[in-house]
Design an enzyme around this catalytic site. Structure first.
Site, short mmCIF file in Angstrom:
data_model
loop_
_atom_site.label_atom_id
_atom_site.label_comp_id
_atom_site.label_asym_id
_atom_site.label_seq_id
_atom_site.Cartn_x
_atom_site.Cartn_y
_atom_site.Cartn_z
N HIS A 139 -5.48 -7.28 13.18
CA HIS A 139 -4.22 -6.51 13.10
C HIS A 139 -3.80 -6.12 14.50
CE1 HIS A 139 -1.14 -4.21 11.17
NE2 HIS A 139 -1.57 -3.04 11.61
N ASP B 134 11.26 23.80 -3.13
CA ASP B 134 11.92 22.97 -4.14
C ASP B 134 13.44 22.91 -3.98
OD1 ASP B 134 9.28 23.13 -5.55
OD2 ASP B 134 9.97 25.22 -5.77
N ARG C 1 -9.73 0.05 15.11
CA ARG C 1 -9.77 0.77 13.82
C ARG C 1 -10.98 0.31 13.01
NH1 ARG C 1 -4.05 1.13 10.61
NH2 ARG C 1 -4.47 -1.06 10.15
N ARG D 27 1.16 -10.83 6.91
CA ARG D 27 1.14 -9.63 6.05
C ARG D 27 2.41 -8.84 6.34
NH1 ARG D 27 -3.53 -9.68 8.85
NH2 ARG D 27 -2.92 -7.77 9.91
N TYR E 81 14.72 31.94 3.23
CA TYR E 81 13.56 32.68 3.75
C TYR E 81 13.72 33.02 5.23
CZ TYR E 81 10.78 31.57 -0.42
OH TYR E 81 10.30 31.49 -1.69
N CYS F 263 13.21 25.34 1.44
CA CYS F 263 12.20 25.96 0.57
C CYS F 263 11.33 24.86 -0.05
CB CYS F 263 12.87 26.76 -0.54
SG CYS F 263 14.13 27.90 0.05
N LYS G 174 0.85 -1.20 0.00
CA LYS G 174 0.00 0.00 0.00
C LYS G 174 0.88 1.25 0.00
CE LYS G 174 -0.67 -0.30 5.02
NZ LYS G 174 -1.57 0.11 6.08
N1 PMH Z 1 -1.64 -5.39 7.85
C1 PMH Z 1 -2.34 -4.25 8.03
C2 PMH Z 1 -3.82 -4.32 8.19
C3 PMH Z 1 -1.66 -3.03 8.09
O1 PMH Z 1 -2.37 -1.92 8.27
C4 PMH Z 1 -0.24 -3.03 7.96
C5 PMH Z 1 0.57 -1.77 8.06
C6 PMH Z 1 0.43 -4.24 7.77
C7 PMH Z 1 -0.32 -5.41 7.72
C8 PMH Z 1 1.92 -4.34 7.61
O2 PMH Z 1 2.57 -3.96 8.79
P1 PMH Z 1 4.17 -3.86 8.88
O3 PMH Z 1 4.57 -2.85 7.88
O4 PMH Z 1 4.45 -3.44 10.26
O5 PMH Z 1 4.66 -5.21 8.54
N2 PMH Z 1 -0.16 -0.63 8.33
C9 PMH Z 1 0.34 0.51 8.84
C10 PMH Z 1 -0.48 1.59 9.16
O6 PMH Z 1 -1.77 1.61 8.97
N3 PMH Z 1 0.23 2.55 9.69
O7 PMH Z 1 1.49 2.16 9.74
C11 PMH Z 1 1.58 0.89 9.22
#
Ligand code: PMH
Length: 387
Positions: free
Chosen positions: A168, A315, A138, A221, A267, A313, A42
């Site tokens: 999670h 850029d 969440r 994951r 600046y 700045c 993601k």
């Molecule tokens: N699964 C879910 C639902 C997640 O939101 C995330 C990471 C992962 C797996 C992977 O976690 P890792 O990178 O620690 O292995 N999500 C996020 C988050 O929402 N903010 O920081 C990390």
């Protein structure tokens, strides 16, 4: 006409795909054989480049992908990625048919959502994973009653395929494991209350995958460790293998000048030279995610450390050099040059944040270059130019 690079800018992120491959293979070795790796790509693979990371992850032992939003999944499908993709966040029920058409799995946790999605799906079949909120607070069902209601609806409708259940962890990267254990046992209870066990039962993020036994489940994951970064500073000491950082940030000096006592920089004229000094200008600024709070941070220019002076700045920013260097000299803002290293963690500490936020925040304006076996493999630019 463009040169060999599809961009005209001497500021770029380099992503070492070999490092990603090595990190995944190292995790793979430590997991039970039957445990699938879902690579979390993601947010453009935490800023590393979703398509290239996905390809590398799938070639290195991952068998599926996860993203936060449906759009991210569709972008990967458009690029030709055919592996299973799970959208971890909430999707809109009216978008269920698009997910189904593209074989993208969605995360579900509300009966109302399922009822509405069913109306949009018609004859199409949508793959779903149920999300359990065992303590993260969440999204997800919070009780076995809610879970059973969601399961019942899924099982009673032919338009849904019950493919997974997951939760999670909020604190898997902390030394204190009390909440982790509470979440873990809640999740097991919830899974055991199901009428049918779906093909995928998953809960571990990187920290949990490295620290705790995964045999009761069959997928993890994996995000942050795949990129070679520790899930938290506390975890650095207990990592079972050395991680290889994949991300580095580079630029080239555009201007060098000597300033004199009393001259000011940038600046607000907040920096004043108190002697003759060499100042270099770097073509990167806060619009690239190199934010103003990084004032004072040292970068590496021509193999030597140089602090950022004056305000950053939009850029550009300025650094104080120990001596003059030629225009075009490479500067490393994150990564290694010569004997020095500026790690993602060092930048995170300076910004009082976490390493995840640093790589995600380097904006889409900065081209990503992908390296494999010391060679550039592809160069994909962000939104400015088509591939
Ligand atoms: N699964 C879910 C639902 C997640 O939101 C995330 C990471 C992962 C797996 C992977 O976690 P890792 O990178 O620690 O292995 N999500 C996020 C988050 O929402 N903010 O920081 C990390």
């Amino acid at each position: 006409m463009r040169g060999s690079d599809p961009f005209y800018r001497d500021t770029w992120v380099e992503v070492q795909l070999d490092a990603i491959e090595e990190n995944i293979k190292n995790v793979r070795k430590r997991l039970p054989k039957q445990t699938a790796i879902i690579a979390v790509v993601k947010a453009n693979a935490y800023g590393h480049g979703a398509y290239e990371v996905a390809k590398t992850a799938l070639a290195s032992g991952a068998s599926g992908l996860a993203v936060a939003f449906l759009d991210e999944a569709l972008a990967l499908r458009n690029d030709g990625i055919r592996a299973p993709i799970l959208v971890l966040g909430a999707a809109r029920p009216q978008d269920a048919p698009i997910a189904a058409e593209n074989a993208v799995s969605l995360t579900v946790f509300q009966t109302d959502w399922l009822t509405e999605a069913r109306q949009h799906l018609g004859g199409q079949k949508l793959s779903v994973h149920i999300k359990c909120d065992t303590g993260m607070g969440r999204i997800g069902v919070r009780s076995t009653e809610e879970l059973k209601a969601v399961e019942k609806l899924i099982e009673s409708e032919t338009c849904f395929s019950f493919d997974g259940i997951f939760t999670h962890f909020a604190t898997a990267d902390e030394i204190d494991t009390a909440l982790y254990e509470k979440q873990y046992s809640r999740f097991r209870e919830m899974v055991e209350s199901l009428g049918t066990r779906p093909p995928f039962v998953h809960c571990a993020n990187s920290a949990a995958a490295l620290r705790f036994d995964q045999t009761p489940f069959n997928a993890v994951r994996l995000g942050i460790v795949m990129y070679g970064l520790a899930p938290s500073p506390e975890m650095k000491a207990i990592l079972p293998f050395p991680l290889k950082e994949a991300f580095s940030l580079h630029t080239k000096v555009t201007h060098v000048k000597q300033i004199h006592t009393g001259d000011t920089v940038s600046y607000g004229a907040t920096y004043t030279a108190d002697q003759d000094e060499w100042i270099a200008t770097l073509p990167i600024g806060y619009a690239d995610g190199w934010i103003r709070k990084l004032q004072g941070q040292e970068v590496i220019v021509g193999g030597e450390k140089a602090p950022i002076v004056g305000r950053i700045c939009m850029d550009q920013c300025m650094v104080k050099l120990p001596h003059a260097v030629p225009v075009g000299t490479e500067a490393v803002l994150i990564g290694r040059q010569g004997e020095y290293l500026v790690s993602v963690d060092e930048i995170a500490e300076k910004l009082e944040t976490i390493n995840y936020e640093v790589t995600c925040s380097i904006s889409a304006r900065v081209p990503r270059i992908f390296m494999q076996k010391g060679q550039k493999v592809t160069k994909v630019l962000n939104f400015l130019l088509a591939k």
